[in-house]
Write an enzyme that holds these catalytic residues in place. Structure first.
Site, PDB file in Angstrom:
ATOM      1  N   GLU A  15       4.082   9.725  -4.410  1.00  0.00           N
ATOM      2  CA  GLU A  15       2.834   8.988  -4.617  1.00  0.00           C
ATOM      3  C   GLU A  15       2.337   8.405  -3.307  1.00  0.00           C
ATOM      4  OE1 GLU A  15       0.412   5.306  -5.421  1.00  0.00           O
ATOM      5  OE2 GLU A  15       2.287   5.561  -4.331  1.00  0.00           O
ATOM      6  N   GLU A  16       3.274   7.986  -2.473  1.00  0.00           N
ATOM      7  CA  GLU A  16       2.916   7.276  -1.248  1.00  0.00           C
ATOM      8  C   GLU A  16       2.321   8.176  -0.165  1.00  0.00           C
ATOM      9  OE1 GLU A  16       2.738   4.273  -1.231  1.00  0.00           O
ATOM     10  OE2 GLU A  16       4.292   3.314  -2.432  1.00  0.00           O
ATOM     11  N   ASP A  19       2.415  -0.337 -11.332  1.00  0.00           N
ATOM     12  CA  ASP A  19       2.357  -0.060  -9.893  1.00  0.00           C
ATOM     13  C   ASP A  19       1.364  -0.986  -9.192  1.00  0.00           C
ATOM     14  OD1 ASP A  19       2.881   1.113  -7.470  1.00  0.00           O
ATOM     15  OD2 ASP A  19       1.628   2.872  -7.802  1.00  0.00           O
ATOM     16  N   ASP A  69       9.234   7.346  -5.406  1.00  0.00           N
ATOM     17  CA  ASP A  69       9.344   7.322  -3.941  1.00  0.00           C
ATOM     18  C   ASP A  69       8.881   5.985  -3.379  1.00  0.00           C
ATOM     19  OD1 ASP A  69       6.675   8.164  -4.758  1.00  0.00           O
ATOM     20  OD2 ASP A  69       6.256   8.460  -2.630  1.00  0.00           O
ATOM     21  N   ASP A  90       7.669  -1.379  -4.596  1.00  0.00           N
ATOM     22  CA  ASP A  90       6.602  -0.403  -4.820  1.00  0.00           C
ATOM     23  C   ASP A  90       7.228   0.977  -4.631  1.00  0.00           C
ATOM     24  OD1 ASP A  90       4.268   1.088  -4.883  1.00  0.00           O
ATOM     25  OD2 ASP A  90       3.604   0.479  -2.892  1.00  0.00           O
ATOM     26  N   HIS A 113       4.975  -2.108   1.944  1.00  0.00           N
ATOM     27  CA  HIS A 113       4.859  -1.137   3.037  1.00  0.00           C
ATOM     28  C   HIS A 113       5.223  -1.740   4.396  1.00  0.00           C
ATOM     29  CE1 HIS A 113       1.928   1.711   0.670  1.00  0.00           C
ATOM     30  NE2 HIS A 113       2.987   1.344  -0.027  1.00  0.00           N
ATOM     31  N   HIS A 161       6.157   5.548  -9.977  1.00  0.00           N
ATOM     32  CA  HIS A 161       6.624   6.606  -9.065  1.00  0.00           C
ATOM     33  C   HIS A 161       7.960   6.224  -8.447  1.00  0.00           C
ATOM     34  CE1 HIS A 161       5.363   4.446  -5.319  1.00  0.00           C
ATOM     35  NE2 HIS A 161       4.349   4.021  -6.049  1.00  0.00           N
TER      36      HIS A 161
END
Length: 482
Positions: free
Chosen positions: A145-146, A169, A78, A115, A456, A76
């Site tokens: 995705e997030e 991922d 994003d 990520d 994150h 992904h």
């Protein structure tokens, strides 16, 4: 001049640096999507871009691989946009400030977006190379995705011929994922009212928490700033009359929140007692979380005597009641796979704005009925307080496949290259493989990636040597995929 030009594999880091120069947080993917389309045009690739900004790029097989089954490479585009306090960046417009330290690639003061920018960089480096042998490649790069796998949910994959997928991922080298939890986003909205009141206004700020990924790190017992805000407010209100003026914390529902801010009002007579109470609860929290969140600090500053709009007593009671009684963290451990979290939720975003108090939760479970049961528990609690629960981004679990040629081949390649046994496991975090399995019949997939730590969070760091080893793994896998 490139900051990463001396890193290997050179092409992978070239494209990763390019990706990091383009803002690409969730819901801000048009620019990165257009970049991928431009890449496809420059390389004469068949490509598709939909209205959501998902992109599919197709490259035909190299000589000798025309009869091999196509391979889908998926990730992904994003990223989760988190930053440290005081860092000046506009994630809507600014790129990341990359640097290398102790064998890791980092972004100064912010998340790195490894990520899942590394998946995009790997894919582009493969498509760019005239030297890598491979079957027909079908590269699928999704958006958002997030925030609930929204891109995977709407993408049309009818143009694909492949039934074998490499999902890049995952964030621990040598660990290959074969199933994952399903999930959803649940936003609690509780109506509130205000009243004018004069008193001593105090600004409170809870900082220094570690945070982390609400799926893969929910079992680390790290402090959740939103949960602690409720605890602090309850502790104060049990000891004196207090008014709640403002309350906010957390940035993403799937990131364990690291900070929270609140403004409270107390009487002049209670000022000293209030400051003593804050000192006491701070000491309590610092002791409880000394092993997981050693930097925890509850700052308290006196803003003087003011007349302000604060929550009515009933509304404040509702807010504190919800924060103290909402479920959070691990709810069930898996009995089928010892050590695996089966069901959890994370209160990731909290906001008191206008006449509504909101808390946004990320719910995860590998058992669909328990995911629904947890949603219903929140729904019941919210409705009891006169509010509503809004659900979005509901995605299914990715179920384990008993027989997998993809798993067999990647295991063989990994052992041949690195003389180690690969680890195949399930993960509590969500992956797009579940949704894609519902779109592609008989999909055989495996998820993996280089070591990427503290995703994150602003401490995110990508292991450079690991990135090269996983690159070699992918290249060799494609070479053998005849």
């Amino acid at each position: 001049m490139s900051k990463l030009e001396n890193l290997k594999p050179q092409k992978v880091f070239y494209f990763f640096e390019k990706i990091c120069s383009i803002p690409h947080g969730s819901r801000n993917t048009k620019a990165i999507s257009d970049y991928l389309v431009s890449f496809a045009k420059d390389h004469n690739l068949e490509y598709y871009q939909d209205d959501s900004n998902n992109v599919v790029m197709i490259q035909e097989a190299t000589k000798g691989y025309e009869d091999a089954e196509p391979i889908i490479i998926q990730g992904h585009m994003d990223m989760v946009c988190e930053k440290e306090s005081g860092v000046e960046i506009d994630f809507e417009k600014d790129g990341l400030d990359l640097y290398v330290e102790d064998g890791f690639l980092k972004a100064r003061g912010t998340t790195l977006g490894g990520d899942d920018g590394i998946a995009v960089a790997y894919a582009l480096a493969i498509l760019d190379s005239p030297e890598i042998s491979h079957p027909r490649l079908e590269v699928v790069i999704t958006v958002d995705e997030e925030i609930g796998m929204l891109g995977a949910e709407v993408i049309d994959l009818s143009m694909l011929k492949g039934h074998k997928l490499l999902n890049i991922d995952s964030d621990v080298e040598g660990s290959f994922l074969t199933s994952c939890a399903g999930g959803m986003t649940a936003k609690a909205e509780i109506p509130v009212t205000y009243q004018k009141q004069e008193g001593c206004l105090f600004h409170l700020k809870l900082t220094g928490l570690v945070g982390g990924h609400s799926g893969s790190e929910i079992d680390k017992e790290r402090a959740n700033a939103v949960v602690l805000a409720g605890r602090v407010l309850k502790y104060i209100s049990d000891r004196m009359n207090v008014g709640l003026v403002s309350l906010a914390g957390g940035l993403k529902d799937n990131a364990i929140p690291r900070e929270v801010q609140m403004d409270v009002l107390v009487s002049e007579d209670d000022k000293k007692a209030f400051e003593d109470t804050i000192a006491t609860i701070t000491t309590i929290l610092q002791k409880e979380y000394s092993m997981t969140d050693a930097g925890l600090v509850l700052e308290c500053s006196d803003a003087g005597n003011q007349e302000v709009e604060m929550l009515s007593f009933t509304s404040m009671s509702k807010v504190i009641f919800y924060l103290r009684n909402m479920p959070n963290g691990i709810q069930h451990m898996s009995m089928a796979m010892p050590g695996l979290v089966e069901t959890s939720l994370n209160a990731g975003i909290m906001e008191l704005k206008g006449d509504v108090f909101t808390v946004t939760h990320s719910i995860r479970s590998s058992v669909s009925t328990r995911k629904e049961e947890l949603k219903e528990k929140l729904e019941y609690l919210v409705s009891f307080l006169g509010g509503e629960l809004e659900v979005s981004g509901d995605y299914p679990a990715w179920e384990y496949r008993a027989k997998s040629s993809m798993r067999d081949l990647i295991s063989e390649v990994y052992q041949d290259l690195y003389h180690k046994e690969p680890v195949f496991e399930a993960i509590h975090a969500g992956l797009e493989c579940g949704i894609l399995s519902g779109k592609i019949a008989d999909l055989d997939c495996v998820s993996f990636g280089p070591t990427n730590l503290d995703i994150h969070t602003p401490q995110e760091r990508l292991d450079i040597a690991s990135t090269e080893r996983v690159w070699n793994l992918v290249v060799e896998f494609l070479k053998r995929a005849k």
